[in-house]
Enzyme design. Structure first.
Site, PDB file in Angstrom:
ATOM      1  N   SER A 545       0.849  -1.189   0.000  1.00  0.00           N
ATOM      2  CA  SER A 545       0.000   0.000   0.000  1.00  0.00           C
ATOM      3  C   SER A 545       0.888   1.243   0.000  1.00  0.00           C
ATOM      4  CB  SER A 545      -0.965  -0.041   1.188  1.00  0.00           C
ATOM      5  OG  SER A 545      -2.007   0.903   1.023  1.00  0.00           O
ATOM      6  N   ASP A 631      -9.787  -3.631  -5.642  1.00  0.00           N
ATOM      7  CA  ASP A 631      -9.251  -2.740  -4.614  1.00  0.00           C
ATOM      8  C   ASP A 631      -9.811  -1.337  -4.826  1.00  0.00           C
ATOM      9  OD1 ASP A 631      -7.732  -1.286  -2.789  1.00  0.00           O
ATOM     10  OD2 ASP A 631      -5.872  -2.333  -3.264  1.00  0.00           O
ATOM     11  N   HIS A 664      -8.525  -4.653  -1.315  1.00  0.00           N
ATOM     12  CA  HIS A 664      -7.255  -4.122  -0.831  1.00  0.00           C
ATOM     13  C   HIS A 664      -6.517  -5.114   0.067  1.00  0.00           C
ATOM     14  CE1 HIS A 664      -4.476  -0.846  -0.173  1.00  0.00           C
ATOM     15  NE2 HIS A 664      -4.567  -0.978   1.131  1.00  0.00           N
TER      16      HIS A 664
END
Length: 691
Positions: A545, A631, A664
């Site tokens: 991320s 995501d 995600h």
């Protein structure tokens, strides 16, 4: 497939602040385009072909994780009301089962020792049944009414983090007709169990509205009790620990505001505790001191590392300081109980816990709990009761499996209720953890956590993990899966770079907006230090991320330092994303990265470090980028474009793996997650010659 897919070029020009940038791969953003899907599937086929030789190793690592895990297990029961609540995992099942059983008497505070057959057990929710027929499953809200009769829960079966909220009658096991689509996690009940509050999001995936649903009425009749129109702010919900107040929390990255209503008056008006002021953050809880209802207020108004105050509920501005600001201690949270406070803070990059009794005259003496290890993580666990003779605590370290303690308030005695079982004879004495320090370009000392087997000789292959954003701290934690690396002679390290929160608020402030490059140069300094000091013979960098942004940046800055880079859902095209206010999370991210639309200096600074825009014709290490097509936080298009750009400049051994039905957090289900970990670990080990 032995040849890497070649992404076609469709030039698209972006112009801001007099700068023109030609983006050849922005066309990959359209996931409804069959050509895009075909390209992602071709990339997956190429990745499969390039890693097929690791199949046996992946199976072996998966087996090791599975064999070390007690698949049929139970959590330590937590008392709430007339029930003990706990969860089960069952061998062969992907997901957990939430259960409860009745308490035997009102003064029964010793958690029962449960086995497979529990008298009076009630299954609240079997996530395996809920997930049946779906490739993906995620549980959002999960909340039971005060009287224990109703359960509200929310599920997502695609990975896009839009949840369907449902209500179950726990007395009959029947589902009620109350079903609400497209909610955000965070539902809560009023004290009567008549009203259910929930959140919805705007088009940019920002939770912006709180709704009140009356049980038994159509969702179309639900009342909006609060809406936040400022796109910089998220909305959340909770209660004070006393359950006296329902709380709406509104916050940007640097400013916050709380609103409360009496939980016994759910149709009343939520009133502001302290009006928002730009740059001031605060949080509240409720406490009763000397018979008076008071708010606890932890804030950073003139206190960089925060201070703790209290004030009468009737006048939150009439504050008295309880814990003053300290330069070396970052106050992080406070939880109020009937007879004591639990204060959480961070000193020397380690989280600490202290107890503070409340007596008839006010507050007693604050006492820090000693856990006896150099590197560890300790935090309050589930403590739903306002008054209890025990405080439930969780504890772990890099080499100590997770432990659950009940701290006896009257004696100070720690009662170990459970230690995470590690099958196969795990001996923590075979492993060690320690703290090392690197020195950054500007002279700042950067902490590094080191974990390895004691019989591992230096220099050794090393996996170096980093994150460094949002003031998030990468605290010590035990991992069963990590043993598969350590036992093969690999060392695991964490670079606690600026932008995180390990060393206080200033540590965070010096790794965001126009100081963001400190995050990247700190990580490079750590990699160089462990090589130059003779600790690391090879280094694979790892981050996800915002940590994936770190991975992309250091690949451009110092590719020669790394033998491989593993980037999960990497935020590698930040400027394109932050320039588009219609994308999820963009506007609320401006406090973290700056607003390049309004500020030419921010635009130039972000462009100077954006991994995608700074790919150059140089020798890159092998890279594995992992993403998910659904995501909503870091869109799959960012790593897809990045990989295409790397290939364009001749980078070899660059792989893209896209989960085609996940979000995600990646795949769902514990066995699927273990398989994904095994895939990544096998690739990491292959990079350093340990496959």
């Amino acid at each position: 497939m032995t040849t890497a897919p070649e992404a076609k070029k469709v030039p698209l020009q972006r112009e801001h602040h007099g700068d023109a940038f030609v983006d050849n791969y922005e066309w990959l953003r359209d996931k409804e385009n069959p050509e895009v899907v075909a390209y992602l599937e071709a990339e997956n086929a190429f990745t499969d072909a390039q890693t097929v030789h690791l199949g046996a190793l992946r199976e072996k690592i998966f087996g090791e994780i599975k064999n070390r895990t007690q698949e049929t297990d139970m959590s330590v029961p937590v008392r709430r009301g007339e029930w003990w609540y706990y969860s089960r995992t069952i061998e062969g099942k992907q997901y957990g089962v939430s259960c409860r059983c009745p308490i035997e008497s009102d003064d029964d505070w010793e958690p029962p020792q449960l086995d497979a057959d529990v008298p009076g057990e009630v299954v609240l929710l079997d996530a395996n049944a809920e997930a049946e027929g779906h490739d993906f499953f995620s549980l959002g809200s999960f909340t039971v009414t005060e009287d224990g009769t109703l359960l509200a829960y929310a599920v997502d079966t695609t990975g896009d983090e839009r949840y369907t909220l449902r209500v179950k009658d726990l007395r009959t096991g029947e589902m009620l007709g109350d079903e609400i689509e497209n909610t955000f996690p965070g539902a809560l009940w009023d004290n009567s169990g008549t009203f259910l509050f929930y959140l919805t999001v705007d088009d940019a995936w920002r939770p912006d509205t709180v709704w009140r649903h009356e049980l038994g009425t159509p969702a179309s009749d639900d009342v909006s009790v609060f809406h936040e129109s400022d796109e910089r702010y998220w909305v959340g919900m909770g209660t004070t620990r006393s359950r006296k107040f329902l709380v709406i929390e509104v916050g940007s990255k640097i400013t916050s505001e709380s609103r409360v209503v009496d939980a016994d008056d759910p149709t009343g008006e939520f009133k502001v505790v302290l009006p928002r002021r730009e740059g001031v953050e605060y949080g509240i809880d409720h406490v009763v001191v000397a018979g008076e209802d008071r708010f606890l207020i932890m804030h950073n108004d003139g206190a960089e590392n925060f201070e703790l105050a209290d004030a009468p509920v009737s006048d939150p501005t009439d504050q008295r300081v309880l814990i003053a600001h300290r330069d070396t201690v970052r106050l992080e949270d406070v939880e109020a109980f009937q007879d004591h406070l639990v204060v959480g803070y961070r000193r020397d990059a380690i989280s600490r816990i202290a107890l503070w009794p409340i007596n008839a005259d006010g507050y007693g003496e604050l006492t820090e709990i000693d856990f006896g290890e150099e590197l560890y993580t300790a935090a309050p666990g589930a403590n739903p009761e306002w008054s209890s003779p025990y405080l439930r605590l969780g504890f772990t370290s890099f080499i100590t499996p997770g432990r659950v303690f009940d701290f006896e308030l009257s004696t100070g005695e720690m009662h170990l209720r459970k230690e995470q079982p590690v099958l196969g004879g795990y001996d923590h004495a075979m492993y060690e953890q320690k703290r090392d320090w690197a020195v950054a370009e500007d002279g700042t000392r950067i902490p590094i956590s080191v974990v390895k087997r004691k019989d591992t000789n230096e220099p050794a292959p090393t996996l170096l993990y980093g994150y460094g954003s949002y003031e998030s701290s990468i605290d010590p934690s035990f991992s069963v899966a990590r043993l598969s690396l350590l036992d093969r002679g690999m060392v695991f390290m964490v670079a606690h770079v600026r932008g995180g929160g390990e060393m206080g608020r200033r540590w965070y402030d010096n790794g965001k907006t126009l100081t963001k490059k400190n995050t990247f140069t700190d990580f490079v300094a750590c990699a160089r230090h462990i090589r130059d000091s003779g600790q690391a013979s090879a280094v694979v960098a790892d981050g996800g991320s915002a940590g994936g942004l770190l991975m992309g940046a250091v690949a451009n800055l110092a590719p020669e330092l790394f033998d491989g880079i593993l980037a999960n859902v990497p935020f590698v095209d930040p400027l394109t994303s932050i320039l588009d206010p219609s994308l999820p999370l963009t506007v609320i991210e401006w406090d973290e990265w700056g607003n390049p639309l309004a500020d030419a200096d921010v635009y130039a600074y972000m462009k100077s470090y954006s991994p995608y825009e700074n790919v150059t014709d140089q020798k890159y290490p092998p890279i594995l980028a992992v993403t998910s097509i659904n995501d909503t936080r870091v869109l799959y298009v960012e790593p897809a474009k990045w990989v295409a750009k790397l290939r364009e400049v001749g980078a070899e051994s660059v792989l893209l793996k896209t989960e085609m039905s996940a979000g995600h957090g990646g795949v769902s289900g514990r066995y699927e997650k273990w398989k994904e970990v095994a895939f990544e670990f096998a690739w990491v080990l292959d990079r350093v010659g340990l496959s």
